[in-house]
Every structure is written in structure tokens, then in C-alpha cells.
Scaffold this active site. Structure first.
Site, short mmCIF file in Angstrom:
data_model
loop_
_atom_site.label_atom_id
_atom_site.label_comp_id
_atom_site.label_asym_id
_atom_site.label_seq_id
_atom_site.Cartn_x
_atom_site.Cartn_y
_atom_site.Cartn_z
N HIS A 114 -1.73 1.83 7.34
CA HIS A 114 -2.19 1.42 6.02
C HIS A 114 -1.90 2.83 5.27
O HIS A 114 -1.97 3.98 5.92
CB HIS A 114 -3.85 1.24 5.72
CG HIS A 114 -4.08 1.01 4.33
ND1 HIS A 114 -3.59 -0.03 3.79
CD2 HIS A 114 -5.14 1.65 3.89
CE1 HIS A 114 -4.39 0.19 2.61
NE2 HIS A 114 -5.14 1.09 2.67
N CYS A 152 0.96 -1.08 -0.06
CA CYS A 152 -0.18 -0.06 0.01
C CYS A 152 1.00 1.30 0.08
O CYS A 152 0.47 2.25 -0.63
CB CYS A 152 -0.94 0.08 1.24
SG CYS A 152 -0.36 0.04 2.84
#
Ligand SMILES: [Zn+2]
Length: 362
Positions: free
Chosen positions: A311, A67
Site C-alpha cells: 500500500h 493508492c
């Protein structure tokens, strides 16, 4: 006179593949003087009127803890001049002239950008070939579990490998060291790809990006064990050290140091850092105050979560329609500009508003 930071096109581009390039050419010819004050804003106005659906709104598949790579790729993909450079295949010419550049990484990057901007479906693209290339150069940055604080170092690996990026992203930092005994001042100039800003601490509430810049450029006293050797005294002396920006790059990457590596564990600061979306004036930090240093924000890389698990997403302004979107791996969703100010902002890229020393790309 201010120059726009436009792309010159030496040959007819494949019109069906890149319809907006033709629009670029038309726009350039009809550009009035007032629009040149800010080419960036001019572009936004034109496209908001002309286009119904923008290109480049393509997600990137998560290949297992990638990510942060995806977040950085989306920021680069929305860097208009870098994108146009890839779409025109200008890197081929530059690769031939510059054997220091990493050919394979640049090729894969350009291929990926072309796929992202010419894909007719909205299906997410896999950045696996690019990841393979990154892994050759920085195996420790890709595929790591949970740890997300590699985003800024990753950008520092990618940027120097891309041709053209030195024209766009590299600035120069001036560090001055002054001896407190004799007043002798030594200066060192270093290139930078980003400015890593410490997060200013205040008793309460939010801090501003200017606070962080001021902390970064604050005069520092080097004493005790840190005492440098004065060139004139020929002895270790108490010195003051100060940074100023000798040359601002066209595209400035600001890295907010949210992760502090303490002896035992890494911790994350979630202080809200306020920043303007437009007209960020950094001239007070320039060695020469008359230099051009006014920027508009166009991309943000965010980290949510803690150091143990988090994230990455990106907020980017689409250069075609001027709208902001959230890029969360394979998902791309519209957002409002007011949502962009987030406490998770970690890496910001800003485009210089006024470019006085620009060369046309190409
Ligand atoms: Zn001295």
C-alpha cells in the site's frame, strides 16, 4: 544575492477562491532580507502564526489499486510552486505557447489541484478524470492489482507532461567515461527527472541518504563484456565510469530503489535509510562544487508491505501551515515531523533551500 522563488501575480486572483494567494502577496511585500535566506522556512513561520486551519488537507478516493497514484498526487499537490501555478491558471498560457505538452493531462491535473485546494468540505476528492488521462498514456500503471512498485515510473510519466515542471524538476547528469589505456575521457550529459539511488548495504543497522548518493556516484569499472569502445584507441578498453550532477533542479526527486528485479522474482529492501529533514547538502556530488545544492524535505511517498501486496501513502508538509500530514487515500491525518523518517520511504521530493538562478514563475 539570493533570490526567493516566489510567484509573481500579473492580475488580481479571485480572492474568495484562493484566500492564501492574497496572503502570499502581502508577505512578499513585507519580506525582510533575512527571511529570504530560506523562503520556505519564512513561509512556515508566517502561516503557523496566521492560519488556524490549512487548506489542501483533502484526501483522494481510491479508485481500485490507485493508492500509488494518490500518493504521488499528494506529493505534487504539496509542491508549492506547482500548486500556485495551477491555482493561477498559468498552465493555460503555457499550453498555448507549447504544443508539445500534453494539454488534456495538464488540464485535468490543474483542475484536480484546484479542487483539492479550494474544496470547502473535508470530503475526499475523486481523481477519476486525471486517472483517465494517465491511462491513455500509461495504461499499465493504473489499475494493476497488488503491484505497488510503479510509483517512481508513474512520476516519470506525469512530470514531463506538466508544463512548468521542466523548470522545477529537471536536472542534468554528467557521466564521464575514462579509458584505462590512454586516459581519454568522454562525457555525456543527460537530463533527469529523478535520481534513482541504490540502497547502500552495510553489515548492520541503518544507512544514510548520503551513503546511497555516494554509492550512486561511485566510480565504476567497466570490464569484460561491458568494455566500451574508446574513441581515441578505436578499440574496446577497460574504462571507469562516474556520475556527477551537472545541474541540480530546484525540486529534487530522489527515488530509493527498494525493489530489485531479480531473475525469478522482485524483492524489496526494507533497510532503514536515514535522511535529514533540513539542509541536505549535496554539493559534494556536483560537477561544480560551487553550485547550489542544499535541500529541505517536504514530501515522501511510502510503500508498506511486500512486492506481492502493498500500500502507498504519502507524508507531506503543508506549504500553508508547515505541519506534516499522512495522506492515506481518502484519509488525511496530522503527524509529527519526527515520524516522517520511516523505513518505508520510497520516493522523496526535496526543495532547494537556496535558489540562485531562479526565474519568477509567471
Ligand atoms: Zn583509449
Amino acid at each position: 544575492m539570493r533570490h526567493s522563488y516566489a510567484v509573481t501575480i500579473p492580475e488580481e486572483p479571485p480572492a474568495t477562491a484562493f484566500p492564501f494567494i492574497q496572503q502570499d502577496m502581502r508577505r512578499k511585500n513585507s519580506m525582510s532580507g533575512s527571511m529570504l535566506v530560506s523562503t520556505f522556512v519564512g513561509l512556515l513561520i508566517n502561516h503557523a502564526k496566521n492560519s488556524k486551519s490549512a487548506q489542501g488537507l483533502v484526501g483522494l478516493r481510491n479508485l481500485g489499486n490507485t493508492c500509488f497514484m494518490n500518493s504521488i498526487l499528494q506529493c505534487l499537490s504539496n509542491t508549492q510552486s506547482l500548486r500556485d501555478y495551477c491555482l493561477h491558471n498559468y498552465h493555460r498560457r503555457d499550453l498555448n505557447n507549447n504544443n508539445r505538452t500534453n494539454t488534456a493531462l495538464m488540464e485535468e491535473f490543474a483542475k484536480l489541484i484546484q479542487t483539492m485546494w479550494t474544496s470547502s468540505s473535508s470530503e475526499a476528492v475523486s481523481p477519476s478524470e486525471f486517472k483517465t488521462q494517465i491511462q491513455r498514456y500509461a495504461p499499465r500503471f493504473v489499475g494493476y492489482k497488488a503491484l505497488g512498485y510503479h510509483c517512481a515510473p508513474l512520476l516519470n510519466i506525469i512530470l514531463p507532461c506538466l508544463c512548468l515542471s521542466s523548470d522545477l524538476f529537471v536536472g542534468q547528469l554528467k557521466s564521464s567515461l575514462t579509458c584505462s589505456e590512454c586516459g581519454y575521457c568522454s562525457t555525456v550529459f543527460d537530463p533527469f527527472w529523478d535520481l534513482s539511488l541504490p540502497i547502500a548495504k552495510k553489515g548492520y543497522g541503518e544507512v544514510s541518504l548520503m551513503d546511497c548518493m555516494r554509492l550512486f556516484t561511485k566510480e565504476d569499472v567497466l570490464d569484460g563484456d561491458e568494455k566500451p569502445t574508446c574513441y581515441r584507441c578505436k578499440a574496446r578498453r577497460r574504462c571507469t565510469k562516474k556520475f556527477t550532477v551537472q545541474k541540480f533542479p530546484k525540486i529534487l526527486v530522489l527515488h530509493l530503489k527498494r525493489f530489485s528485479e531479480a531473475r525469478v522474482r522482485t524483492s524489496k529492501l526494507s533497510t532503514f535509510v536515514n535522511f535529514p529533514m533540513k539542509d541536505l547538502d549535496l554539493r559534494e556530488f556536483a560537477s561544480d562544487r560551487s553550485s547550489s545544492a542544499v535541500y529541505n524535505l517536504y514530501a515522501v511517498s511510502n510503500h508498506s508491505g511486500t512486492t506481492m501486496g502493498g500500500h502507498y501513502t504519502a507524508y507531506c508538509c503543508n506549504p500553508e501551515n508547515g505541519e506534516w500530514y499522512t495522506y492515506n487515500d481518502s484519509r488525511v491525518t496530522p503527524m509529527s515531523a519526527s515520524q516522517v523518517r520511516s523505513s518505508d520511504a520510497y520516493v522523496r521530493t526535496v526543495d532547494r533551500d537556496k535558489v540562485q538562478d531562479s526565474k519568477p514563475l509567471g
